[in-house]
Scaffold this motif. Structure first.
Motif, PDB file in Angstrom:
ATOM      1  N   CYS A  77       0.865  -1.175   0.000  1.00  0.00           N
ATOM      2  CA  CYS A  77       0.000   0.000   0.000  1.00  0.00           C
ATOM      3  C   CYS A  77       0.908   1.233   0.000  1.00  0.00           C
ATOM      4  O   CYS A  77       1.605   1.497   0.978  1.00  0.00           O
ATOM      5  CB  CYS A  77      -0.905  -0.007   1.226  1.00  0.00           C
ATOM      6  N   ALA A  78       0.893   1.980  -1.097  1.00  0.00           N
ATOM      7  CA  ALA A  78       1.743   3.163  -1.233  1.00  0.00           C
ATOM      8  C   ALA A  78       1.129   4.389  -0.573  1.00  0.00           C
ATOM      9  O   ALA A  78       1.845   5.315  -0.188  1.00  0.00           O
ATOM     10  CB  ALA A  78       2.000   3.445  -2.713  1.00  0.00           C
ATOM     11  N   HIS A  79      -0.194   4.409  -0.453  1.00  0.00           N
ATOM     12  CA  HIS A  79      -0.884   5.549   0.153  1.00  0.00           C
ATOM     13  C   HIS A  79      -2.145   5.047   0.830  1.00  0.00           C
ATOM     14  O   HIS A  79      -2.920   4.299   0.235  1.00  0.00           O
ATOM     15  CB  HIS A  79      -1.240   6.588  -0.914  1.00  0.00           C
ATOM     16  N   GLY A  80      -2.369   5.453   2.083  1.00  0.00           N
ATOM     17  CA  GLY A  80      -3.561   5.056   2.817  1.00  0.00           C
ATOM     18  C   GLY A  80      -3.376   3.730   3.528  1.00  0.00           C
ATOM     19  O   GLY A  80      -2.271   3.383   3.955  1.00  0.00           O
ATOM     20  N   ALA A  81      -4.473   2.988   3.634  1.00  0.00           N
ATOM     21  CA  ALA A  81      -4.441   1.696   4.326  1.00  0.00           C
ATOM     22  C   ALA A  81      -5.501   0.775   3.750  1.00  0.00           C
ATOM     23  O   ALA A  81      -6.570   1.235   3.326  1.00  0.00           O
ATOM     24  CB  ALA A  81      -4.695   1.887   5.827  1.00  0.00           C
ATOM     25  N   LEU A 103      -2.964  -5.982   7.559  1.00  0.00           N
ATOM     26  CA  LEU A 103      -3.103  -4.540   7.417  1.00  0.00           C
ATOM     27  C   LEU A 103      -1.884  -4.059   6.642  1.00  0.00           C
ATOM     28  O   LEU A 103      -0.744  -4.264   7.073  1.00  0.00           O
ATOM     29  CB  LEU A 103      -3.150  -3.845   8.773  1.00  0.00           C
ATOM     30  N   LEU A 104      -2.124  -3.463   5.492  1.00  0.00           N
ATOM     31  CA  LEU A 104      -1.057  -2.845   4.709  1.00  0.00           C
ATOM     32  C   LEU A 104      -1.339  -1.351   4.688  1.00  0.00           C
ATOM     33  O   LEU A 104      -2.471  -0.927   4.414  1.00  0.00           O
ATOM     34  CB  LEU A 104      -1.028  -3.397   3.282  1.00  0.00           C
ATOM     35  N   ASP A 105      -0.307  -0.545   4.980  1.00  0.00           N
ATOM     36  CA  ASP A 105      -0.529   0.902   5.035  1.00  0.00           C
ATOM     37  C   ASP A 105       0.728   1.671   4.659  1.00  0.00           C
ATOM     38  O   ASP A 105       1.780   1.079   4.406  1.00  0.00           O
ATOM     39  CB  ASP A 105      -1.045   1.324   6.414  1.00  0.00           C
ATOM     40  N   ASP A 106       0.587   2.998   4.629  1.00  0.00           N
ATOM     41  CA  ASP A 106       1.709   3.863   4.275  1.00  0.00           C
ATOM     42  C   ASP A 106       2.436   4.393   5.508  1.00  0.00           C
ATOM     43  O   ASP A 106       3.190   5.358   5.429  1.00  0.00           O
ATOM     44  CB  ASP A 106       1.250   5.012   3.375  1.00  0.00           C
ATOM     45  N   THR A 107       2.230   3.734   6.629  1.00  0.00           N
ATOM     46  CA  THR A 107       2.934   4.088   7.859  1.00  0.00           C
ATOM     47  C   THR A 107       4.065   3.093   8.121  1.00  0.00           C
ATOM     48  O   THR A 107       5.217   3.478   8.304  1.00  0.00           O
ATOM     49  CB  THR A 107       1.968   4.108   9.062  1.00  0.00           C
TER      50      THR A 107
END
Length: 188
Positions: A77-81, A103-107
């Motif tokens: 995930c490059a942006h968001g979640a 959970l895949l996210d940009d954090t």
């Protein structure tokens, strides 16, 4: 980059180590020598196609896969979640028919190595979510597989209200139909 096993046979979670400073951050999202050393002989980090999708909150894309030889992919995930789900469709696999959510996210920038033989789908958890896919072979529409995201036999749990699903995904068949079709990816 650290690599971890998951509950699903052969699926790997890749965990980058972002460097933060007053400019923002930098992270390496993939390193072929580290990946190749982790997986060992017979598997290598060869990808031939990069794709990206953008989805609004609540959108579900999936559950998609490939028959025949299948396809391996690296998903992040490059942006968001997103709430990302994989289902093992490889007859003979010790985790055949099981699913796992991530959970895949940009954090944290964690991403998944998904070997051939899995259904994949996700739900956007943020206002906008961009998913990037690196795929190991060209797309062949004749090998497309799809199972309904709300199939009762799979009993997948989606964390938010579903807002949009494509007509193709709404018309997807059932898990039972896929099992009876003879189009499952065979584990190598």
């Amino acid at each position: 980059m650290r690599i971890e096993s998951t509950e699903l046979a052969d699926v790997l979670l890749l965990v980058p180590e972002p460097f933060h400073d007053d400019r923002g951050l930098f992270t390496r999202t993939f390193d072929a020598p580290i990946f190749d050393a982790y997986v060992g002989a017979g598997t290598s980090a060869t990808f031939v196609q990069d794709s990206q999708s953008r989805s609004a909150r609540g959108v579900i894309r999936g559950m998609h896969g490939r028959g025949g030889r299948g396809e391996a992919k690296l998903v992040r995930c490059a942006h968001g979640a997103v709430h990302d789900i994989l289902v093992d469709i490889r007859p003979g696999s010790p985790t055949f028919g099981r699913h796992q959510a991530f959970l895949l996210d940009d954090t944290d920038f964690r991403h998944l190595y998904v070997p051939a033989g899995f259904l994949h789908g996700f739900q956007a958890l943020t206002e906008t979510a961009d998913i990037c896919y690196r795929i190991d072979r060209p797309h062949d529409p004749a090998e497309d597989l799809a199972v309904a995201y709300d199939d009762p036999d799979l009993a997948l749990m989606w964390p938010q209200e579903v807002t949009v699903v494509s007509p193709r995904d709404r018309a997807a068949g059932s898990w039972r139909e896929l099992l009876e079709s003879g189009h499952l990816t065979h584990r190598s």
